[in-house]
Design an enzyme around this catalytic site. Structure first.
Site, PDB file in Angstrom:
ATOM      1  N   LEU A 661      19.602  46.760 -27.615  1.00  0.00           N
ATOM      2  CA  LEU A 661      19.889  47.225 -28.953  1.00  0.00           C
ATOM      3  C   LEU A 661      20.847  46.458 -29.644  1.00  0.00           C
ATOM      4  O   LEU A 661      20.739  45.715 -30.899  1.00  0.00           O
ATOM      5  CB  LEU A 661      20.656  48.528 -28.759  1.00  0.00           C
ATOM      6  N   THR A 665      27.172  42.646 -27.357  1.00  0.00           N
ATOM      7  CA  THR A 665      27.718  43.576 -26.434  1.00  0.00           C
ATOM      8  C   THR A 665      26.814  43.843 -25.081  1.00  0.00           C
ATOM      9  O   THR A 665      27.295  43.982 -23.941  1.00  0.00           O
ATOM     10  CB  THR A 665      27.978  44.930 -27.004  1.00  0.00           C
ATOM     11  N   GLU A 735      25.483  49.446 -15.488  1.00  0.00           N
ATOM     12  CA  GLU A 735      25.708  49.204 -14.084  1.00  0.00           C
ATOM     13  C   GLU A 735      24.823  48.071 -13.487  1.00  0.00           C
ATOM     14  O   GLU A 735      25.249  47.549 -12.532  1.00  0.00           O
ATOM     15  CB  GLU A 735      25.316  50.575 -13.197  1.00  0.00           C
TER      16      GLU A 735
HETATM   17 MO1  MOS Z   1      29.384  54.686 -13.539  1.00  0.00          MO
HETATM   18  S1  MOS Z   1      29.785  54.642 -11.327  1.00  0.00           S
HETATM   19  O1  MOS Z   1      28.389  56.147 -13.236  1.00  0.00           O
HETATM   20  O2  MOS Z   1      30.769  55.034 -14.455  1.00  0.00           O
END
Ligand code: MOS
Length: 768
Positions: A661, A665, A735
């Site tokens: 998007l 960032t 993540e």
């Molecule tokens: Mo993440 S460990 O779901 O902030």
């Protein structure tokens, strides 16, 4: 075929198959197909200027009248009870207003379980300062309130305490004897198809090895902090939070109040990574504030974060793979044990990557949890995947060597057509493409297959790669409110979070595109428990959740505007699915010349503003499809042949995470994850004293994380192929960056030195 062509082909197919779109009964999200607008353009953070100028207020920077400062004293035993507790000297110390212990604390209920039906997954559901019982080494036993932070800190040193100790399980080897299968999100962490052990034995090629990873502590740069005050029976909380709605709800349970009586705000957060949820400091600060009759600020010390905020637990993982000479897997085994607090339910689910990574004739995947008397575990960036990919992807590298095959080739030979353990179709998976483009850009062809053969003076040079992966989640409970004003400006309100990821900027872009407005006409408000929705900034799901919520609210808004438009407007008889926003107008989507401006529509309505609110549709997409973010990690290391020191000299992350998007960032998120992964690979380790159950290195002086000089240039590329089944075509990216990094580094270290380090972190003593 170029990536763009591939993306278009995928989109065409998806649009033809539109009925199974992510939002039941509706078209695909029109933003996925949009070819103009802000999405996909690099936009700097809107909150950047506030942050660099110091104008942004964090939780411990909100003033309150007559506020007192709090400090905590922590237990020094792992299990037992407080025998004597002498607070008199502390109470008499300069500036001290209150010393709160189990003797005078309010009666409070334990915090409700977090993210788990049985016991708390993040943290625990133990009573908080209600009795003399001690459950872990580091548990808060007293809170001191004083006029200054220094006075409060000093007074904690004057509290005298003795304990009656009870036998505690603080040795992992002892705890392992009673390990049981772990339960994660209500499901046992155990997958078995076929007879994997037998297939492993009969396979012509196999590896069977054990990897270990240590405990990790959370170290967001902003310490956990709250500033709280009671207004009658209402509690005001300035928090650093990735779950404002959940924290408000939990505090309401603890203090027996209605949820609306608690107001949690969190406009800025200096990093969370899974740790900025509800911990004892919230509850203790609120209780002390009630008791003292004045507002309280409680900012944990860095040591305090190590003592009371859970982290990632240690793991011991066996990886065994049996394969045919052509590389096809007959058996994939990943089993092992993790340590877990006694009142917690967060068994680091390290088998999650293996559940969807490769085809195999048989699977045996299992996590066992060994209960110990220690601080409760919690979520930490890619819980499961961060350390699970270390073991799995090192194992694949070891097998590739055993087969004499390039590790990328081995992976693509086992690339599944559908989810290998659930059988569900993949919504979008282009990992082979990510490897292809990544390998080309990184110069993988230059890698020497034989380890230890590339040397530059005293430096041994090697390359390694590994797969990165993280599931797509969208949790139920998303909702948003949109207000359109007569000047044609829009405001979105949603109980979501900005922890430094760029969320607020990205959703300003997305909303602006959805409405067909410039970013200057859109304000996204977040970080407030009184806003709609329960949108956790966790599980890399926040963007999908916000996107789906805003999309639903937008549909309401458009429906309302079309009603207002009536018969005189250029848009008669159209419904919400037949119009789009463009250049400040609502337009017929297939005939954008038929349009009316928002300003004109508002004037027609005779109202100053129109406010709508809607819930996101239930997250059915992830029940039908197997949905994941994907990536290929490439690492080059230089290992010093004299000292054993490892220096990462180059790194490339090649990602396949749907539509990107905001490239600016997003690149920063990927890079940040990779940097955290370099810490996991080379430095991070919480040292746990097995005699006392005490963390021995609770400071950034003794617990190492990468600093600037440890981080090379990190190159980031992506496929940018939208997932037709995800809101906005986007997958989570928060993540995945940390996943695969440990293995890419370890595999590179092997390629450089010929030494397999199977025990993280890869410190210099292990490479020699
Ligand atoms: Mo993440 S460990 O779901 O902030």
């Amino acid at each position: 075929m170029s990536i763009k062509d591939a993306a278009q082909a995928v989109m065409k197919k998806a649009v033809q198959a539109a009925p199974d779109a992510w939002m039941p009964g509706s078209e695909l999200d029109p933003l996925i197909r949009q070819k103009h607008g802000l999405i996909g353009t690099p936009v700097s953070r809107l909150d950047g200027p506030q942050k660099v100028s110091g104008a942004a207020q964090f939780a411990a920077e909100f003033p309150m009248d007559n506020m007192a400062y709090a400090a905590l004293k922590y237990s020094t035993i792992a299990k037992g009870r407080i025998k004597e507790l002498d607070t008199a000297t502390a109470e008499a110390a300069p500036g001290v207003d209150l010393v709160m212990t189990y003797r005078n604390a309010l009666r409070m209920k334990p915090a409700p379980p977090f993210m788990s039906s049985a016991k708390a997954a993040g943290g625990d559901d133990l009573p908080i300062m209600q009795d003399e019982e001690i459950h872990w080494n580091g548990q808060p036993i007293a809170l001191v309130l004083a006029e200054t932070q220094e006075q409060a800190d000093y007074a904690t040193s004057l509290i005298r305490v003795t304990y009656e100790t009870e036998p505690a399980v603080t040795v992992f080897e002892d705890a392992k004897a009673n390990a049981e299968v772990g339960i994660f999100q209500g499901q046992p962490l155990h997958v078995e198809t076929g007879d994997a052990e037998a297939s492993l034995k009969s396979a012509p090629h196999n590896i069977d090895v054990v990897y270990t990873t240590p405990r990790h502590s959370h170290n967001p740069i902003e310490l956990h902090a709250v500033t709280v005050g009671w207004e009658g029976d209402n509690l005001r909380v300035h928090d650093a939070s990735q779950g404002v709605a959940h924290t408000a709800w939990s505090l309401a349970q603890v203090f027996d109040l209605a949820e609306e009586q608690i107001h949690v705000t969190s406009p800025y957060v200096g990093g969370g990574f899974g740790s900025k949820t509800l911990w004892q400091h919230h509850i203790l600060a609120a209780a002390a504030s009630k008791l003292a009759g004045r507002p309280v600020r409680l900012m944990l010390s860095r040591e305090g974060v190590y003592r009371i905020v859970g982290g990632r637990t240690r793991t011991e993982q066996r990886v065994a793979i049996g394969a045919q000479a052509d590389g096809g897997f007959d058996a994939l085994i990943q089993t092992g044990t993790v340590a877990m607090g006694r009142h917690n339910n967060m068994p680091e689910p390290f088998i999650l990557p293996a559940m969807a990574a490769y085809n195999s004739g048989s699977f045996l995947l299992r996590v066992e949890a060994a209960r110990m008397d220690m601080l409760s575990n919690t979520f930490m960036r890619a819980p499961g995947e961060a350390v699970g990919t270390f073991a799995l992807e090192c194992g694949v590298d070891e097998l590739a060597e055993n087969l004499g095959m390039d590790p990328i080739e081995l992976r693509s030979r086992n690339e599944p057509e559908k989810d290998p353990t659930s059988g569900a179709p993949f919504s979008s998976r282009h990992i082979v493409e990510a490897y292809r483009t990544g390998a080309k850009r990184f110069g993988w062809a230059e890698r020497r297959a034989k380890p230890g053969t590339h040397r530059d003076g005293e430096w041994l040079i090697g390359m390694g790669c590994a797969t990165a992966t993280y599931p797509y989640y969208r949790m139920p409970g998303g909702a948003a409110r949109i207000t359109l004003t007569k000047d044609g400006r829009a405001t979105v309100e949603i109980a979501a979070h900005e922890m430094g990821m760029g969320t607020s900027t990205t959703h300003t872009m997305v909303t602006a595109d959805r409405l067909g407005l410039g970013m200057e006409c859109v304000t996204v408000k977040y970080g407030d428990s009184h806003f709609p929705g329960v949108v956790l900034a966790g599980g890399s799901q926040q963007t999908a959740s916000i996107g789906a919520s805003v999309s639903a609210a937008h549909r309401e808004l458009v429906t309302e505007l079309l009603k207002v438009a009536g018969k005189d407007s250029p848009l008669p008889g159209l419904d919400a699915d037949e119009v789009i926003g463009l250049d400040g107008h609502l337009c017929q989507s297939d005939k954008p010349g038929r349009r009316e401006s928002y300003v004109s529509l508002m004037a027609r309505s005779g109202r100053d503003e129109i406010t709508v609110e809607a819930n996101a549709p239930p997250p059915l997409e992830a029940t039908h499809w197997s949905m994941h973010s994907h990536g290929a990690m490439f690492c080059e290391v230089r290992v010093n042949a004299v000292t054993g020191e490892t220096r990462v000299s180059r790194f490339l992350g090649s990602f396949d995470c749907g539509r990107i998007l905001n490239p600016k960032t997003a690149a920063s998120q990927f890079r940040g994850g990779i940097i955290m992964g370099l810490g996991l690979a080379l430095m991070e380790e919480t040292q746990f004293d097995e005699r006392s159950g005490r963390v021995m290195n609770p400071s950034l002086a003794d617990y190492h994380v990468p600093v600037h000089l440890d981080v090379p240039k990190i190159d980031i590329i992506w496929t940018d192929i939208p997932d037709p089944h995800a809101p906005m075509g986007a997958h989570g990216i928060g993540e995945i960056g940390i996943t695969g990094v440990g293995a890419a580094v370890a595999n590179a270290v092997y390629n450089a030195t010929g030494k397999r380090v199977r025990d993280l972190p890869i410190t210099l003593d292990k490479t020699m």
